[in-house]
Each structure stands twice: as structure tokens, then as C-alpha cells.
Design a protein around this motif. Structure first.
Motif, PDB file in Angstrom:
ATOM      1  N   ARG A   1       0.831  -1.203   0.000  1.00  0.00           N
ATOM      2  CA  ARG A   1       0.000   0.000   0.000  1.00  0.00           C
ATOM      3  C   ARG A   1       0.864   1.250   0.000  1.00  0.00           C
ATOM      4  O   ARG A   1       0.574   2.218  -0.686  1.00  0.00           O
ATOM      5  CB  ARG A   1      -0.907   0.009   1.225  1.00  0.00           C
ATOM      6  CG  ARG A   1      -1.996  -1.012   1.123  1.00  0.00           C
ATOM      7  CD  ARG A   1      -2.914  -0.895   2.311  1.00  0.00           C
ATOM      8  NE  ARG A   1      -3.803  -2.016   2.337  1.00  0.00           N
ATOM      9  CZ  ARG A   1      -4.078  -2.731   3.404  1.00  0.00           C
ATOM     10  NH1 ARG A   1      -3.516  -2.422   4.559  1.00  0.00           N
ATOM     11  NH2 ARG A   1      -4.893  -3.744   3.339  1.00  0.00           N
ATOM     12  N   TRP A   2       1.946   1.194   0.773  1.00  0.00           N
ATOM     13  CA  TRP A   2       2.884   2.308   0.773  1.00  0.00           C
ATOM     14  C   TRP A   2       3.519   2.452  -0.609  1.00  0.00           C
ATOM     15  O   TRP A   2       3.709   3.558  -1.115  1.00  0.00           O
ATOM     16  CB  TRP A   2       3.960   2.059   1.825  1.00  0.00           C
ATOM     17  CG  TRP A   2       5.096   2.981   1.739  1.00  0.00           C
ATOM     18  CD1 TRP A   2       5.159   4.231   2.257  1.00  0.00           C
ATOM     19  CD2 TRP A   2       6.325   2.756   1.067  1.00  0.00           C
ATOM     20  NE1 TRP A   2       6.359   4.799   1.942  1.00  0.00           N
ATOM     21  CE2 TRP A   2       7.092   3.910   1.218  1.00  0.00           C
ATOM     22  CE3 TRP A   2       6.858   1.681   0.361  1.00  0.00           C
ATOM     23  CZ2 TRP A   2       8.358   4.033   0.681  1.00  0.00           C
ATOM     24  CZ3 TRP A   2       8.108   1.788  -0.176  1.00  0.00           C
ATOM     25  CH2 TRP A   2       8.854   2.958  -0.014  1.00  0.00           C
ATOM     26  N   ALA A   3       3.828   1.278  -1.222  1.00  0.00           N
ATOM     27  CA  ALA A   3       4.464   1.321  -2.542  1.00  0.00           C
ATOM     28  C   ALA A   3       3.585   2.021  -3.558  1.00  0.00           C
ATOM     29  O   ALA A   3       4.088   2.662  -4.479  1.00  0.00           O
ATOM     30  CB  ALA A   3       4.772  -0.094  -3.009  1.00  0.00           C
ATOM     31  N   MET A   4       2.248   1.919  -3.390  1.00  0.00           N
ATOM     32  CA  MET A   4       1.366   2.602  -4.333  1.00  0.00           C
ATOM     33  C   MET A   4       1.554   4.114  -4.260  1.00  0.00           C
ATOM     34  O   MET A   4       1.496   4.800  -5.273  1.00  0.00           O
ATOM     35  CB  MET A   4      -0.091   2.248  -4.041  1.00  0.00           C
ATOM     36  CG  MET A   4      -0.445   0.846  -4.426  1.00  0.00           C
ATOM     37  SD  MET A   4      -0.048   0.539  -6.134  1.00  0.00           S
ATOM     38  CE  MET A   4       0.535  -1.121  -6.042  1.00  0.00           C
ATOM     39  N   PHE A   5       1.795   4.629  -3.039  1.00  0.00           N
ATOM     40  CA  PHE A   5       2.048   6.066  -2.942  1.00  0.00           C
ATOM     41  C   PHE A   5       3.354   6.436  -3.630  1.00  0.00           C
ATOM     42  O   PHE A   5       3.449   7.464  -4.312  1.00  0.00           O
ATOM     43  CB  PHE A   5       2.099   6.504  -1.470  1.00  0.00           C
ATOM     44  CG  PHE A   5       0.745   6.638  -0.859  1.00  0.00           C
ATOM     45  CD1 PHE A   5      -0.024   7.739  -1.134  1.00  0.00           C
ATOM     46  CD2 PHE A   5       0.246   5.663  -0.029  1.00  0.00           C
ATOM     47  CE1 PHE A   5      -1.275   7.877  -0.589  1.00  0.00           C
ATOM     48  CE2 PHE A   5      -1.000   5.784   0.517  1.00  0.00           C
ATOM     49  CZ  PHE A   5      -1.764   6.884   0.239  1.00  0.00           C
ATOM     50  N   MET A   6       4.364   5.583  -3.460  1.00  0.00           N
ATOM     51  CA  MET A   6       5.649   5.868  -4.113  1.00  0.00           C
ATOM     52  C   MET A   6       5.505   5.826  -5.625  1.00  0.00           C
ATOM     53  O   MET A   6       5.999   6.700  -6.342  1.00  0.00           O
ATOM     54  CB  MET A   6       6.692   4.836  -3.686  1.00  0.00           C
ATOM     55  CG  MET A   6       7.262   5.065  -2.331  1.00  0.00           C
ATOM     56  SD  MET A   6       8.229   6.589  -2.292  1.00  0.00           S
ATOM     57  CE  MET A   6       7.214   7.577  -1.238  1.00  0.00           C
TER      58      MET A   6
END
Lengths: 393, 133
Positions: free
Chosen positions: A240-245
Motif C-alpha cells: 500500500r505504501w508502494a502505491m504512494f511511491m
């Protein structure tokens, strides 16, 4: 081809759309991997470090290793979050980042969707970015996240005004909101016709505003890591964090492509045919000493000048080159300048850049009107001065 | 000098079709995110009950109170100012699109509009609305 033609038109449109969407996705991911590595390498270079070095040739396949690591990370769903806001925010961030690529022209008629409202579409998509930031911050139920989201929302809406105002000059010059028309309008005087020159004020305002829109340093107040841990995505981890990145870097690339399209002539640049024809001309001494080699090169250049595929390849080449110029600029600025304070940020946006962009509209309107009005008149001293003044426009 | 006409005499899809691409991009992007979540669900360990890792992160302290508190009024003021100026920008775009063909009258009228806009900004500035406390 026969199979394709046998399909009903609706199916063709939808299949074409899905195909375009997949190409945009792959293109975005490719740009993401390159931007991520460039960011690390450039920051390392600026700070006298080596940067990632172990994985693959000089560390250049580090993004693949990162991806595999993220796939096997547990995703944690904290107790106190607002479930739906928390879950939906990464989707909105990622989708809007992809949407911007839909209207970037890569060549003459080489564009996913040539929307007539191109520039307004950009502004609309940016609006959703604010919503993603705020949903993430509010839904996380974390004090750092909320502070980051509040700041982020205030910053994004302030600079959206500035950005929209700075682009009005471009619209006045091109007489169209469609991005491919804007590129065509810039091609009339070679690279001197690029809106970078007549719209210098708008260009600089747009650059600053888009850095702020992208939440990049020196305007990264929404995720200022020294004070707010990670800002609006503090509570996110794993994929989920990777989606922001992903969204952040795809946005960076998309914004750079938009800046290249609006101010640096987009895909315009010498094609292979034009280069070969020019080279042949030089070899012929501009007609002074015609020789077989020069003639052959020039003829070959003339023969491939009309090739659509080669022109598209040249268009992609120039667009990517200009895009990466802007990406490099953004990274250079990020690793060179310190972060501004929030009151400085708001003062810069509302009290300086907004009046400046209003003035830019005024200036462009006046000069453009003068240029259009005095164009048909016979040259007297007065109209000559006016035409000189309005020459860029 | 270029004649003041639009350059859009080129072939394009009707509007209703060109927005299909938009929906398709949304579908593909959402599908990609779900695909990644699916891979995570297959390979990642799941151990939700362990320790205090599900608590809200506050740099190692146990969290106190709810984070969703009242926030400062200045954010509302900026949101309102944003709203006004965004509307006005939307009024400026159609004018910018066709102003080559409209002549001096439209130019002057729009400068009047810009002047009102600038006055509003100046008023907000003087009132201290734009001042971040």
C-alpha cells in the motif's frame, strides 16, 4: 486485422481503451523504475556517495529487488484507521498518476486520447491528488498523518490556482486547450517558437507551482520527514505504501512530460529524415561541390522523411529527452535546496506567484492583441516597433 | 504571423468515445493495484495478533487521544479563497481560447475582470487572510 474489423464498434473502442491503458501502465512503471534509480543515483552523486551498487550492473536493477521485497511484506492494517478511506486512498493516488499520461502527445496523432479540454483535464486530475492525500491522512487516524494531510491540502490547492493561471498564457498563444494543437502551434519558428521564450514568466511560475503540486522538496511539507515521520502515509506499509511511491514518481514523470509539451515543444525536434537530409546538404557543401555520397545521403533522408513510424520514433525520443531534462531539474532542486517553512510557502504562492501570473495574462493579452492587429498594416515606424514587440507572439 | 484560427481541423473521435479511454485507464490501473495486493496475499506472512504493531504509530509511545481533532480555521479560509479563484480561472479559459478573434472589446472587458480579481486578492492580502499565523 480482419478479426478486428469483424468486431462491433463498441467492442473495438473498449478493447482499444484497455490496450491503451495497459500501455500507459507499462510506460508508467518503466518511468517509475528509471526515476527511482535516477533519484538515488543523483542524490548519491550530489552528496558524494556511491548509491545503490550491488544489485545488477552498477545497481541498476535495484527496483526489481525492491519490488520483490514489497511483494513478500506483510501488510499491516492498523486498529484505529477509518477502514474505507484508508483502503481507497492508494487507489486514487495511483489512478490519477496514470490518467495524466492519457493526454501526453508522443508524436503527430500519436497520443492515447486527444482530449479537447487537455489543460482543464490536467487541472481536474490534480484535484484528485489532493483528495488522495487528504483521504490517506484523515483515514490513518494518526496525528502526524493528519498534520501532513492538512498541510498538503492547503499547499496543493494554493499552487493549483497558480498553476492554472500560469497556463492561461499558453492557451492564449495556441488558441486551443488540446495538447497536440499546442505542440503544433509551437512548431512554426523552429525551436524559437517554443513557448519557453514568449511565455518565460508563465514557464517559471509553472515550474515552481508544479514542484509544489508534486510535493517535492523544497515544498515537501506534507511529508516532511524530520517533523512528521512520513506525513500522510505514515500508517501505510508494504504494497500500500508502494502505491504512494509509484504515484509520486509516475506523477513526476507525467508532470515533466506535460511541462515539456507545453513549453519545450513536446515531440517536435529534427527527425531522422531531416537530420540525414541536412547532413547530405552539408556534405554537398550546400550545392557548391555536389558529390555522390552527399547526394545519396540527402536522397535517403528525403525518402524517409515522410515515414510515419520513424517520425513517431523521433517524437518519442525528443519527448523523453525533454521529459528527463525536467526530471533531472526536479531532482537537482530537491537535493540542493532546503525545505521552506509553511508561511514562506503560502506567501510565495499567494502573494508573489499569483499576482505575477495575473500580470502574465495581462502582458500576453496586450502583446498578442498588438501582434494580431498590426499584422496586416503596411510597415511604418510605429507599426514596425509594434511588430518587433509582438514578434514573439 | 499565424491567422487567428484554431488548429483543430484534424480528425478525432467523437467526445463520447474519447472518454471510454479514461474509464479504461482507471479500470487497468485499479486492476494493477488489485493484482499486487493479490500477490501480497499469496506470498506475504500474516500474523496480525503479534505484539503492539497494530497500534497507531507515535514514535514508540503508546498513542493517546484520537487524532481526528478540530483543525485551525485558517485552512477553511484558504479553501474558500481557493474556491473563488478556481472559479475565476475557469471563466478565464474560454476567453483565452477565442480571444484572438474577439478584438479589443473582449480584451478590455477581460482586463476589467482581471482587475477585479487582482483587487480581490489585494483586499484579501490587506485583510490578512493570506497571512499564515
Amino acid at each position: 486485422m480482419e478479426w478486428w474489423n469483424s468486431l462491433p464498434p463498441t467492442a473495438q473502442v473498449w478493447l482499444g481503451g484497455i490496450l491503451k491503458g495497459s500501455l500507459i501502465l507499462v510506460w508508467g512503471l518503466l518511468n517509475f523504475a528509471i526515476c527511482l534509480m535516477l533519484e538515488r543515483k543523483i542524490s548519491a552523486w550530489i552528496q558524494n556517495r556511491v548509491g545503490p551498487w550491488r544489485v545488477g550492473l552498477w545497481g541498476w536493477i535495484q527496483p526489481i529487488a525492491d519490488l520483490i521485497k514489497l511483494w513478500v511484506k506483510e501488510y499491516i492494517h492498523p486498529n484505529n484507521v477509518d477502514k474505507w478511506l484508508y483502503l481507497i486512498a492508494p487507489f486514487i493516488g495511483f489512478v490519477t498518476a496514470n490518467l495524466v499520461w492519457l493526454i501526453v502527445p508522443f508524436g503527430d496523432k500519436f497520443i492515447a486520447t486527444d482530449l479537447e479540454i487537455g489543460i482543464i483535464f490536467i487541472a481536474a486530475v490534480t484535484g484528485y491528488d489532493v483528495i488522495a492525500t487528504f483521504m490517506a491522512g484523515w483515514g490513518s487516524n494518526n496525528k502526524y498523518s493528519l498534520l501532513g494531510a492538512m498541510r498538503g491540502a492547503a499547499q496543493l490547492i494554493s499552487y493549483e490556482i497558480t498553476m492554472v493561471m500560469s497556463l492561461i498564457g499558453v492557451v492564449m498563444m495556441a488558441g486551443s486547450l488540446r495538447l497536440s494543437d499546442i505542440v503544433l502551434a509551437q512548431q512554426e519558428r523552429g525551436f524559437l517558437g517554443w513557448f519557453l521564450f514568449p511565455q518565460a514568466i508563465g514557464f517559471i511560475v509553472y515550474l515552481i507551482a508544479s514542484l509544489a503540486e508534486l510535493n517535492r522538496a523544497p515544498f515537501d511539507l506534507a511529508e516532511a520527514e524530520q517533523e512528521l515521520v512520513a506525513g500522510h502515509h505514515t500508517e501505510y506499509s508494504g504494497m500500500r505504501w508502494a502505491m504512494f511511491m509509484l504515484a509520486e514518481y509516475i506523477h513526476l514523470a507525467a508532470w515533466s512530460a506535460i511541462a515539456a509539451t507545453l513549453f519545450l515543444g513536446g515531440w517536435s525536434g529534427p527527425t531522422l529524415g531531416q537530420v540525414a537530409a541536412g547532413l547530405g546538404n552539408v556534405l554537398n557543401g550546400f550545392g557548391a561541390f555536389v558529390n555522390p555520397v552527399g547526394t545519396a545521403v540527402a536522397d535517403w533522408g528525403m525518402s524517409i522523411m515522410g515515414s510515419t513510424v520513424l517520425n513517431w520514433i523521433a517524437g518519442v525520443f525528443w519527448l523523453v529527452l525533454k521529459t528527463y531534462f525536467f526530471i533531472f531539474l526536479a531532482m537537482w532542486i530537491r537535493w540542493t535546496l532546503p525545505r521552506v517553512r509553511i508561511d514562506q510557502l503560502m506567501d510565495l504562492g499567494w502573494k508573489f506567484l499569483l499576482p505575477v501570473s495575473l500580470f502574465n495574462i495581462f502582458l500576453t493579452g496586450t502583446l498578442r492583441y498588438v501582434a494580431v492587429t498590426f499584422d496586416g498594416l503596411p510597415i511604418s515606424i510605429g507599426s514596425f516597433t509594434m511588430r518587433l514587440l509582438g514578434w514573439w507572439l | 504571423m499565424r491567422p487567428p484560427t484554431s488548429l483543430s481541423e484534424r480528425g478525432y473521435c467523437p467526445v463520447s468515445y474519447s472518454y471510454v479511454d479514461l474509464v479504461a485507464v482507471i479500470i487497468v490501473a485499479v486492476g494493477f493495484v488489485f493484482m499486487n495486493y493479490g500477490i501480497v496475499a499469496l506470498f506475504a506472512p500474516r500474523n496480525p495478533k503479534q505484539g503492539e504493531k497494530l497500534e497507531t504509530y507515535e514514535c514508540g509511545e503508546l498513542p493517546f487521544d484520537d487524532a481526528l481533532v478540530n483543525f485551525n480555521i485558517r485552512y477553511y479560509v484558504f479553501a474558500l479563497t481557493f474556491f473563488v479563484f478556481d472559479m475565476e480561472a475557469i471563466f478565464l479559459y474560454p476567453w483565452a481560447l477565442v480571444f484572438d478573434t474577439l478584438g479589443a472589446g473582449a480584451l478590455l472587458e477581460m482586463f476589467l475582470f482581471l482587475w477585479v480579481l487582482a483587487t480581490g486578492l489585494f483586499y484579501a492580502y490587506k485583510k490578512g487572510v493570506l497571512h499564515w499565523v
